[in-house]
Design a protein around this motif. Structure first.
Motif, PDB file in Angstrom:
ATOM      1  N   LEU A  25      44.532 112.815 117.956  1.00 23.79           N
ATOM      2  CA  LEU A  25      44.071 112.415 119.285  1.00 23.79           C
ATOM      3  C   LEU A  25      44.963 111.404 119.980  1.00 23.79           C
ATOM      4  N   GLY A  26      45.759 110.681 119.230  1.00 25.35           N
ATOM      5  CA  GLY A  26      46.539 109.615 119.828  1.00 25.35           C
ATOM      6  C   GLY A  26      45.763 108.307 119.839  1.00 25.35           C
ATOM      7  N   TYR A  27      46.466 107.242 120.252  1.00 22.07           N
ATOM      8  CA  TYR A  27      45.854 105.914 120.189  1.00 22.07           C
ATOM      9  C   TYR A  27      44.744 105.751 121.221  1.00 22.07           C
ATOM     10  N   GLU A  28      44.934 106.185 122.427  1.00 27.91           N
ATOM     11  CA  GLU A  28      43.975 105.930 123.492  1.00 27.91           C
ATOM     12  C   GLU A  28      42.658 106.667 123.270  1.00 27.91           C
ATOM     13  N   ARG A  29      42.707 107.901 122.848  1.00 28.21           N
ATOM     14  CA  ARG A  29      41.476 108.691 122.712  1.00 28.21           C
ATOM     15  C   ARG A  29      40.751 108.442 121.400  1.00 28.21           C
ATOM     16  N   ALA A  30      41.417 107.857 120.439  1.00 30.99           N
ATOM     17  CA  ALA A  30      40.759 107.560 119.164  1.00 30.99           C
ATOM     18  C   ALA A  30      39.810 106.379 119.341  1.00 30.99           C
ATOM     19  N   SER A  31      38.679 106.434 118.695  1.00 33.66           N
ATOM     20  CA  SER A  31      37.693 105.348 118.757  1.00 33.66           C
ATOM     21  C   SER A  31      37.312 104.939 117.342  1.00 33.66           C
ATOM     22  N   LEU A  32      36.851 103.695 117.219  1.00 32.62           N
ATOM     23  CA  LEU A  32      36.431 103.218 115.903  1.00 32.62           C
ATOM     24  C   LEU A  32      35.248 104.017 115.367  1.00 32.62           C
ATOM     25  N   VAL A  41      31.950 106.223 106.656  1.00 33.85           N
ATOM     26  CA  VAL A  41      31.472 104.854 106.455  1.00 33.85           C
ATOM     27  C   VAL A  41      30.815 104.411 107.763  1.00 33.85           C
ATOM     28  N   THR A  42      30.104 103.349 107.705  1.00 38.96           N
ATOM     29  CA  THR A  42      29.488 102.811 108.921  1.00 38.96           C
ATOM     30  C   THR A  42      30.544 102.068 109.744  1.00 38.96           C
ATOM     31  N   THR A  43      30.251 101.930 111.022  1.00 35.21           N
ATOM     32  CA  THR A  43      31.172 101.183 111.880  1.00 35.21           C
ATOM     33  C   THR A  43      31.278  99.730 111.419  1.00 35.21           C
ATOM     34  N   GLY A  44      30.170  99.175 110.917  1.00 34.80           N
ATOM     35  CA  GLY A  44      30.210  97.810 110.416  1.00 34.80           C
ATOM     36  C   GLY A  44      31.150  97.667 109.228  1.00 34.80           C
ATOM     37  N   ALA A  45      31.136  98.651 108.325  1.00 35.36           N
ATOM     38  CA  ALA A  45      32.045  98.607 107.181  1.00 35.36           C
ATOM     39  C   ALA A  45      33.494  98.711 107.634  1.00 35.36           C
ATOM     40  N   LEU A  46      33.740  99.521 108.658  1.00 33.44           N
ATOM     41  CA  LEU A  46      35.102  99.648 109.175  1.00 33.44           C
ATOM     42  C   LEU A  46      35.565  98.331 109.772  1.00 33.44           C
ATOM     43  N   VAL A  47      34.711  97.729 110.581  1.00 34.78           N
ATOM     44  CA  VAL A  47      35.082  96.479 111.244  1.00 34.78           C
ATOM     45  C   VAL A  47      35.256  95.353 110.232  1.00 34.78           C
ATOM     46  N   PHE A  48      34.559  95.437 109.115  1.00 33.83           N
ATOM     47  CA  PHE A  48      34.740  94.435 108.068  1.00 33.83           C
ATOM     48  C   PHE A  48      36.183  94.423 107.568  1.00 33.83           C
ATOM     49  N   HIS A  49      36.794  95.614 107.472  1.00 40.42           N
ATOM     50  CA  HIS A  49      38.176  95.705 106.989  1.00 40.42           C
ATOM     51  C   HIS A  49      39.189  95.568 108.128  1.00 40.42           C
ATOM     52  N   PHE A  50      38.879  96.110 109.295  1.00 41.43           N
ATOM     53  CA  PHE A  50      39.798  96.086 110.439  1.00 41.43           C
ATOM     54  C   PHE A  50      38.990  95.696 111.675  1.00 41.43           C
ATOM     55  N   ALA A  51      39.272  94.522 112.187  1.00 39.44           N
ATOM     56  CA  ALA A  51      38.440  93.986 113.270  1.00 39.44           C
ATOM     57  C   ALA A  51      38.593  94.762 114.566  1.00 39.44           C
ATOM     58  N   THR A  52      39.787  95.267 114.857  1.00 35.62           N
ATOM     59  CA  THR A  52      40.028  95.962 116.114  1.00 35.62           C
ATOM     60  C   THR A  52      40.774  97.271 115.851  1.00 35.62           C
ATOM     61  N   LYS A  53      40.806  98.097 116.866  1.00 39.37           N
ATOM     62  CA  LYS A  53      41.552  99.359 116.758  1.00 39.37           C
ATOM     63  C   LYS A  53      43.043  99.090 116.635  1.00 39.37           C
ATOM     64  N   ALA A  54      43.520  98.050 117.301  1.00 41.12           N
ATOM     65  CA  ALA A  54      44.941  97.703 117.206  1.00 41.12           C
ATOM     66  C   ALA A  54      45.302  97.299 115.776  1.00 41.12           C
ATOM     67  N   ASP A  55      44.417  96.535 115.123  1.00 41.84           N
ATOM     68  CA  ASP A  55      44.678  96.158 113.727  1.00 41.84           C
ATOM     69  C   ASP A  55      44.734  97.394 112.832  1.00 41.84           C
ATOM     70  N   LEU A  56      43.838  98.329 113.075  1.00 44.05           N
ATOM     71  CA  LEU A  56      43.809  99.554 112.271  1.00 44.05           C
ATOM     72  C   LEU A  56      45.065 100.387 112.515  1.00 44.05           C
TER      73      LEU A  56
END
Length: 299
Positions: A25-32, A41-56
């Motif tokens: 999808l590319g960077y812009e269309r991808a969402s957490l 995984v849950t969005t909370g579990a994802l954010v626990f490891h990577f706070a933002t989409k840029a970090d991911l």
């Protein structure tokens, strides 16, 4: 310890899922949320490891650079193992890269994210392992005088970079059926696997880059002319003259085995013609054999 291992496993699963989503999808269309769903995984579990989409995305790019660096180094080492030149290493490295991009989402996503996250061309070149290696090999080829006179090593590196990027982008494009020649002719698209496309491109551009190799001297060839004159009575009286224009006789190796006298005599007896029809001339000092019906000569 078990909790840390589970957390690290979850982190790697998130990175793999993010690589697939960013690649498709590319960077812009991808969402957490979509990446979390892909990783199961849950969005909370994802954010626990990577706070933002840029970090991911930065983590995915780092993973892609690591696997790309290993691939490039292994390709160069394999070329050195067979005594490859800088040109050989360039070709082998590009093929290894395309194979990697065909099979590894992280490497391919890293390439796409590098283009879409706003880094300029100079920063991408310095940050990209395979681009630095291609530039180094191009300079090495110029130092070896393997390039044609007037061919600039920087331009060679740029050309190869455009080829690799183009093939990598085309991997995501839908292709027509393999037998649709009309579609290929109208769009200028190559058919077949990505590595086969790269091979055809190399066949086209390589003669314009590489210094023409000196011609090897041709090996001497032997020309043998034989003229045979056969007597009217029998072939045993044939006389052959040979005109030979060859290198020294050592060019034709002598036989390693020779017939024994006994076998030679047996062969001669088996193939001899009757004495009544063959006229022979002997160089021996022994007396000639008497003709049939003649009386023996006096001593």
């Amino acid at each position: 310890m078990a909790i840390q291992q589970r957390a690290e496993r979850t982190r790697q699963e998130i990175l793999s899922a993010a690589a697939r989503v960013f690649d498709g999808l590319g960077y812009e269309r991808a969402s957490l949320a979509r990446i979390a769903n892909e990783a199961r995984v849950t969005t909370g579990a994802l954010v626990f490891h990577f706070a933002t989409k840029a970090d991911l995305a930065t983590a995915v790019r780092g993973r892609g650079r690591a696997v790309t660096r290993i691939t490039v180094e292994s390709a160069c080492l394999s070329a050195e193992g067979v005594g490859g030149t800088a040109i050989d290493k360039l070709v082998i490295t590009t093929h290894a890269l395309i194979r990697l991009f065909e099979t590894d989402y992280s490497a391919r996503a890293g390439e796409r994210l590098a283009r879409e996250m706003g880094a300029d061309c100079l920063v991408r070149s310095r940050d990209c392992p395979w681009r630095r290696e291609v530039a180094r090999l191009a300079r090495y080829a110029a130092a070896q005088q393997a390039l044609r006179p007037g061919v600039d090593a920087t331009a060679v590196a740029a050309l190869i970079g455009y080829v690799i990027t183009g093939v990598e982008i085309e991997m995501r494009s839908p292709s027509a059926a393999a037998d649709d020649d009309t579609w290929a002719a109208e769009t200028g698209a190559l058919q077949g696997p990505a590595e086969e496309r790269l091979r055809r491109i190399w066949e086209l551009i390589l003669p314009g880059l590489v210094h023409p190799a000196p011609r090897r001297p041709r090996r001497a060839t032997a020309t043998v002319t034989t003229t045979a004159t056969t007597a009217p009575t029998t072939a045993a009286t044939a006389a052959a003259t040979a005109k030979v224009t060859t290198p020294p006789p050592t060019a034709f190796p002598a036989p390693t085995t020779f017939p024994t006298p006994a076998s030679a005599a047996a062969s001669s007896t088996a193939s001899a013609t009757p004495a009544a029809t063959v006229s022979t001339t002997s160089t021996s000092t022994a007396a000639p054999a008497p003709e049939p019906g003649a009386s023996p000569a006096a001593p």
